[in-house]
Design a protein around this motif. Sequence first.
Motif, PDB file in Angstrom:
ATOM      1  N   ILE A 191     -12.428 -12.140  -1.402  1.00 54.79           N
ATOM      2  CA  ILE A 191     -12.139 -11.112  -2.410  1.00 54.79           C
ATOM      3  C   ILE A 191     -10.805 -10.459  -2.096  1.00 54.79           C
ATOM      4  N   GLU A 192      -9.922 -10.438  -3.077  1.00 53.88           N
ATOM      5  CA  GLU A 192      -8.582  -9.859  -2.886  1.00 53.88           C
ATOM      6  C   GLU A 192      -8.355  -8.784  -3.956  1.00 53.88           C
ATOM      7  N   GLY A 193      -7.837  -7.649  -3.500  1.00 49.45           N
ATOM      8  CA  GLY A 193      -7.642  -6.533  -4.418  1.00 49.45           C
ATOM      9  C   GLY A 193      -6.461  -6.696  -5.360  1.00 49.45           C
ATOM     10  N   GLU A 194      -5.468  -7.473  -4.937  1.00 47.51           N
ATOM     11  CA  GLU A 194      -4.261  -7.646  -5.760  1.00 47.51           C
ATOM     12  C   GLU A 194      -4.396  -8.904  -6.622  1.00 47.51           C
TER      13      GLU A 194
ATOM     14  N   ALA B 216      15.184  -6.675  10.100  1.00 49.45           N
ATOM     15  CA  ALA B 216      16.220  -7.652  10.461  1.00 49.45           C
ATOM     16  C   ALA B 216      16.086  -8.913   9.614  1.00 49.45           C
ATOM     17  N   GLN B 217      14.843  -9.361   9.395  1.00 51.82           N
ATOM     18  CA  GLN B 217      14.650 -10.561   8.569  1.00 51.82           C
ATOM     19  C   GLN B 217      15.125 -10.313   7.140  1.00 51.82           C
ATOM     20  N   GLU B 218      14.804  -9.110   6.618  1.00 52.40           N
ATOM     21  CA  GLU B 218      15.212  -8.788   5.252  1.00 52.40           C
ATOM     22  C   GLU B 218      16.739  -8.733   5.160  1.00 52.40           C
TER      23      GLU B 218
ATOM     24  N   SER C 250      -8.388  -6.788   5.869  1.00 52.95           N
ATOM     25  CA  SER C 250      -7.684  -5.982   4.857  1.00 52.95           C
ATOM     26  C   SER C 250      -6.245  -5.669   5.241  1.00 52.95           C
ATOM     27  N   GLY C 251      -5.796  -6.134   6.401  1.00 55.79           N
ATOM     28  CA  GLY C 251      -4.374  -6.099   6.741  1.00 55.79           C
ATOM     29  C   GLY C 251      -3.774  -4.722   6.873  1.00 55.79           C
ATOM     30  N   ALA C 252      -2.527  -4.645   6.472  1.00 58.80           N
ATOM     31  CA  ALA C 252      -1.774  -3.401   6.632  1.00 58.80           C
ATOM     32  C   ALA C 252      -1.027  -3.106   5.344  1.00 58.80           C
ATOM     33  N   ARG C 253      -0.610  -1.883   5.205  1.00 57.88           N
ATOM     34  CA  ARG C 253       0.225  -1.523   4.057  1.00 57.88           C
ATOM     35  C   ARG C 253       1.660  -1.370   4.534  1.00 57.88           C
TER      36      ARG C 253
ATOM     37  N   GLY D 213      -1.014 -11.827   0.399  1.00 59.34           N
ATOM     38  CA  GLY D 213      -0.692 -10.606   1.144  1.00 59.34           C
ATOM     39  C   GLY D 213       0.768 -10.566   1.569  1.00 59.34           C
ATOM     40  N   GLN D 214       1.016  -9.944   2.707  1.00 57.49           N
ATOM     41  CA  GLN D 214       2.393  -9.729   3.170  1.00 57.49           C
ATOM     42  C   GLN D 214       3.163 -11.025   3.395  1.00 57.49           C
ATOM     43  N   ILE D 215       2.453 -12.067   3.812  1.00 60.61           N
ATOM     44  CA  ILE D 215       3.161 -13.299   4.182  1.00 60.61           C
ATOM     45  C   ILE D 215       3.900 -13.884   2.976  1.00 60.61           C
TER      46      ILE D 215
ATOM     47  N   ILE E  24     -13.081 -10.149   2.997  1.00 61.31           N
ATOM     48  CA  ILE E  24     -12.389  -9.123   2.215  1.00 61.31           C
ATOM     49  C   ILE E  24     -10.915  -9.145   2.601  1.00 61.31           C
ATOM     50  N   GLY E  25     -10.062  -9.495   1.646  1.00 63.59           N
ATOM     51  CA  GLY E  25      -8.623  -9.558   1.903  1.00 63.59           C
ATOM     52  C   GLY E  25      -8.123 -10.986   1.829  1.00 63.59           C
ATOM     53  N   GLY E  26      -7.183 -11.224   0.924  1.00 65.29           N
ATOM     54  CA  GLY E  26      -6.680 -12.584   0.702  1.00 65.29           C
ATOM     55  C   GLY E  26      -5.317 -12.827   1.305  1.00 65.29           C
ATOM     56  N   GLY E  27      -5.010 -12.143   2.420  1.00 62.82           N
ATOM     57  CA  GLY E  27      -3.784 -12.448   3.164  1.00 62.82           C
ATOM     58  C   GLY E  27      -4.013 -13.681   4.024  1.00 62.82           C
ATOM     59  N   VAL E  28      -3.052 -13.965   4.889  1.00 63.94           N
ATOM     60  CA  VAL E  28      -3.148 -15.178   5.698  1.00 63.94           C
ATOM     61  C   VAL E  28      -4.363 -15.129   6.624  1.00 63.94           C
ATOM     62  N   THR E  29      -4.720 -13.921   7.091  1.00 63.96           N
ATOM     63  CA  THR E  29      -5.892 -13.799   7.975  1.00 63.96           C
ATOM     64  C   THR E  29      -7.174 -14.109   7.208  1.00 63.96           C
ATOM     65  N   GLY E  30      -7.318 -13.494   6.033  1.00 62.13           N
ATOM     66  CA  GLY E  30      -8.521 -13.719   5.230  1.00 62.13           C
ATOM     67  C   GLY E  30      -8.635 -15.163   4.769  1.00 62.13           C
TER      68      GLY E  30
ATOM     69  N   LEU F 227       9.242 -18.424   7.556  1.00 58.19           N
ATOM     70  CA  LEU F 227       8.390 -17.932   8.639  1.00 58.19           C
ATOM     71  C   LEU F 227       9.003 -18.229   9.990  1.00 58.19           C
ATOM     72  N   ASP F 228       8.880 -17.261  10.860  1.00 56.47           N
ATOM     73  CA  ASP F 228       9.377 -17.414  12.213  1.00 56.47           C
ATOM     74  C   ASP F 228       8.171 -17.295  13.139  1.00 56.47           C
ATOM     75  N   GLY F 229       8.114 -18.114  14.154  1.00 54.29           N
ATOM     76  CA  GLY F 229       7.044 -17.987  15.138  1.00 54.29           C
ATOM     77  C   GLY F 229       5.732 -18.598  14.688  1.00 54.29           C
TER      78      GLY F 229
ATOM     79  N   ALA G  66     -11.045  -4.993  -5.742  1.00 50.45           N
ATOM     80  CA  ALA G  66     -10.862  -4.195  -4.526  1.00 50.45           C
ATOM     81  C   ALA G  66     -12.225  -3.700  -4.070  1.00 50.45           C
ATOM     82  N   ILE G  67     -12.632  -4.140  -2.890  1.00 49.94           N
ATOM     83  CA  ILE G  67     -13.921  -3.691  -2.358  1.00 49.94           C
ATOM     84  C   ILE G  67     -13.809  -2.208  -2.003  1.00 49.94           C
ATOM     85  N   GLU G  68     -14.724  -1.432  -2.552  1.00 54.28           N
ATOM     86  CA  GLU G  68     -14.653   0.018  -2.339  1.00 54.28           C
ATOM     87  C   GLU G  68     -15.610   0.495  -1.259  1.00 54.28           C
TER      88      GLU G  68
HETATM   89  C1  LIG Z   1       9.328  -8.605   5.792  1.00 53.80           C
HETATM   90  C2  LIG Z   1       8.269  -9.233   6.673  1.00 53.80           C
HETATM   91  C3  LIG Z   1       8.565 -10.387   7.391  1.00 53.80           C
HETATM   92  C4  LIG Z   1       7.607 -10.978   8.219  1.00 53.80           C
HETATM   93  N1  LIG Z   1       7.931 -12.133   8.873  1.00 53.80           N
HETATM   94  C5  LIG Z   1       7.006 -12.760   9.644  1.00 53.80           C
HETATM   95  C6  LIG Z   1       7.311 -14.006  10.297  1.00 53.80           C
HETATM   96  O1  LIG Z   1       8.404 -14.543  10.170  1.00 53.80           O
HETATM   97  N2  LIG Z   1       6.348 -14.585  11.062  1.00 53.80           N
HETATM   98  C7  LIG Z   1       5.114 -14.013  11.209  1.00 53.80           C
HETATM   99  O2  LIG Z   1       4.277 -14.596  11.906  1.00 53.80           O
HETATM  100  N3  LIG Z   1       4.802 -12.835  10.605  1.00 53.80           N
HETATM  101  C8  LIG Z   1       5.713 -12.200   9.828  1.00 53.80           C
HETATM  102  N4  LIG Z   1       5.408 -11.012   9.217  1.00 53.80           N
HETATM  103  C9  LIG Z   1       4.098 -10.423   9.456  1.00 53.80           C
HETATM  104  C10 LIG Z   1       3.040 -11.124   8.618  1.00 53.80           C
HETATM  105  O3  LIG Z   1       3.461 -11.186   7.263  1.00 53.80           O
HETATM  106  C11 LIG Z   1       1.734 -10.327   8.729  1.00 53.80           C
HETATM  107  O4  LIG Z   1       1.391 -10.179  10.090  1.00 53.80           O
HETATM  108  C12 LIG Z   1       0.603 -11.061   8.041  1.00 53.80           C
HETATM  109  O5  LIG Z   1       0.975 -11.419   6.722  1.00 53.80           O
HETATM  110  C13 LIG Z   1      -0.633 -10.176   8.021  1.00 53.80           C
HETATM  111  O6  LIG Z   1      -1.627 -10.893   7.329  1.00 53.80           O
HETATM  112  P1  LIG Z   1      -3.048 -10.260   7.065  1.00 53.80           P
HETATM  113  O7  LIG Z   1      -3.807 -11.233   6.239  1.00 53.80           O
HETATM  114  O8  LIG Z   1      -3.660  -9.817   8.338  1.00 53.80           O
HETATM  115  O9  LIG Z   1      -2.772  -8.912   6.246  1.00 53.80           O
HETATM  116  P2  LIG Z   1      -2.102  -8.702   4.799  1.00 53.80           P
HETATM  117  O10 LIG Z   1      -1.056  -9.695   4.518  1.00 53.80           O
HETATM  118  O11 LIG Z   1      -1.765  -7.242   4.762  1.00 53.80           O
HETATM  119  O12 LIG Z   1      -3.297  -9.017   3.799  1.00 53.80           O
HETATM  120  C14 LIG Z   1      -4.383  -8.143   3.605  1.00 53.80           C
HETATM  121  C15 LIG Z   1      -4.874  -8.344   2.194  1.00 53.80           C
HETATM  122  O13 LIG Z   1      -6.081  -7.604   2.022  1.00 53.80           O
HETATM  123  C16 LIG Z   1      -6.081  -7.042   0.723  1.00 53.80           C
HETATM  124  N5  LIG Z   1      -6.989  -5.903   0.737  1.00 53.80           N
HETATM  125  C17 LIG Z   1      -6.856  -4.747   1.445  1.00 53.80           C
HETATM  126  N6  LIG Z   1      -7.908  -3.938   1.211  1.00 53.80           N
HETATM  127  C18 LIG Z   1      -8.726  -4.607   0.339  1.00 53.80           C
HETATM  128  C19 LIG Z   1      -9.971  -4.279  -0.294  1.00 53.80           C
HETATM  129  N7  LIG Z   1     -10.589  -3.111  -0.070  1.00 53.80           N
HETATM  130  N8  LIG Z   1     -10.531  -5.184  -1.136  1.00 53.80           N
HETATM  131  C20 LIG Z   1      -9.917  -6.375  -1.367  1.00 53.80           C
HETATM  132  N9  LIG Z   1      -8.732  -6.732  -0.802  1.00 53.80           N
HETATM  133  C21 LIG Z   1      -8.150  -5.854   0.034  1.00 53.80           C
HETATM  134  C22 LIG Z   1      -4.619  -6.656   0.492  1.00 53.80           C
HETATM  135  O14 LIG Z   1      -4.331  -6.542  -0.893  1.00 53.80           O
HETATM  136  C23 LIG Z   1      -3.885  -7.827   1.150  1.00 53.80           C
HETATM  137  O15 LIG Z   1      -3.578  -8.868   0.251  1.00 53.80           O
HETATM  138  C24 LIG Z   1       6.325 -10.394   8.363  1.00 53.80           C
HETATM  139  C25 LIG Z   1       6.009  -9.235   7.640  1.00 53.80           C
HETATM  140  C26 LIG Z   1       6.952  -8.654   6.794  1.00 53.80           C
HETATM  141  C27 LIG Z   1       6.580  -7.423   6.014  1.00 53.80           C
END
Ligand SMILES: Cc1cc2nc3c(=O)[nH]c(=O)nc-3n(C[C@H](O)[C@H](O)[C@H](O)COP(=O)(O)OP(=O)(O)OC[C@H]3O[C@@H](n4cnc5c(N)ncnc54)[C@H](O)[C@@H]3O)c2cc1C
Length: 224
Positions: A37-40, A161-163, A115-118, A45-47, A14-20, A53-55, A86-88
């Motif tokens: 499954i990704e809600g958006e 700072a990155q922004e 599901s990451g962070a907002r 996701g945030q990445i 659940i969640g299509g960010g870099v972790t998922g 990317l740094d680090g 979006a998984i409910e």
């Molecule tokens: C401006 C900015 C710059 C950054 N720069 C860096 C960097 O240089 N290097 C670095 O290592 N990190 C960086 N980060 C941090 C990095 O982006 C995050 O740590 C990483 O993207 C988190 O990934 P994630 O998959 O855990 O969560 P998220 O990216 O938050 O993904 C979670 C996903 O789950 C989905 N989701 C949530 N709930 C549900 C549900 N119920 N059903 C279905 N889908 C759902 C969301 O829509 C989202 O797409 C940065 C972050 C920001 C905001």
Amino acid sequence: MVSRRHGRYEVLVIGGGVTGLTAAHHAARSGLSTALIEGEPLFGGQIATVEQLDGYPAVGALSGVDLAVDLVERCRSLGVAFHQAAIESLTVGGGSLVGLAAGERHRARAVVVASGARLKRLGVPGEDTLLGKGVSQCAWCDGHLYRGEDVAVIGGGDAAAQEALVLAGFCRRVYVVARSPLRAKPDYVNRLTRLDNVEFVWSSEVDEVLGSGAVEGVRLRGVR
Ligand SMILES: Cc1cc2nc3c(=O)[nH]c(=O)nc-3n(C[C@H](O)[C@H](O)[C@H](O)COP(=O)(O)OP(=O)(O)OC[C@H]3O[C@@H](n4cnc5c(N)ncnc54)[C@H](O)[C@@H]3O)c2cc1C
């Protein structure tokens, strides 16, 4: 019409960010039938909002979008099933875990919640009404709309700072509004302080985003 999709997998992510995406990739690589499954509407996701990317241990410079696209492609090639929903709720039934979304039911032996962070909002007047009209949470996505203009970045952490570094590349002046000294990595702080078009506004926070129809400015208040 609500589409009714039902699936049965060994692993449901659940969640299509870099972790998922990474979890789905590893599960599929281990030979497990996997769904992600990704809600958006867009995966990543945030990445996907990070210009460079740094680090992250990659060969050469890598953007967040490139990383997300690469992970999606790798998952696809391994047969990961992608769904946008979006998984409910998660329940247990019939010997498996069941993820429920509107009109959908996905069963799996194991569920990875990624599901990451907002992104944090300021919660001040004007922020919601002017979202997309000058208020943005992604410099890389929206910053070019403000080329040659004055912009303000609110916050003093790594993301702010990155922004600010991105915006300083093409905006006339970048005000960095921070309540306290920057908490960002020293490398980011050093790069920012060397830029002529970056100005720090210390010990301040935003009281209101001003403007009717589009952002015209921000009202600040001092903090101790
Ligand atoms: C401006 C900015 C710059 C950054 N720069 C860096 C960097 O240089 N290097 C670095 O290592 N990190 C960086 N980060 C941090 C990095 O982006 C995050 O740590 C990483 O993207 C988190 O990934 P994630 O998959 O855990 O969560 P998220 O990216 O938050 O993904 C979670 C996903 O789950 C989905 N989701 C949530 N709930 C549900 C549900 N119920 N059903 C279905 N889908 C759902 C969301 O829509 C989202 O797409 C940065 C972050 C920001 C905001």
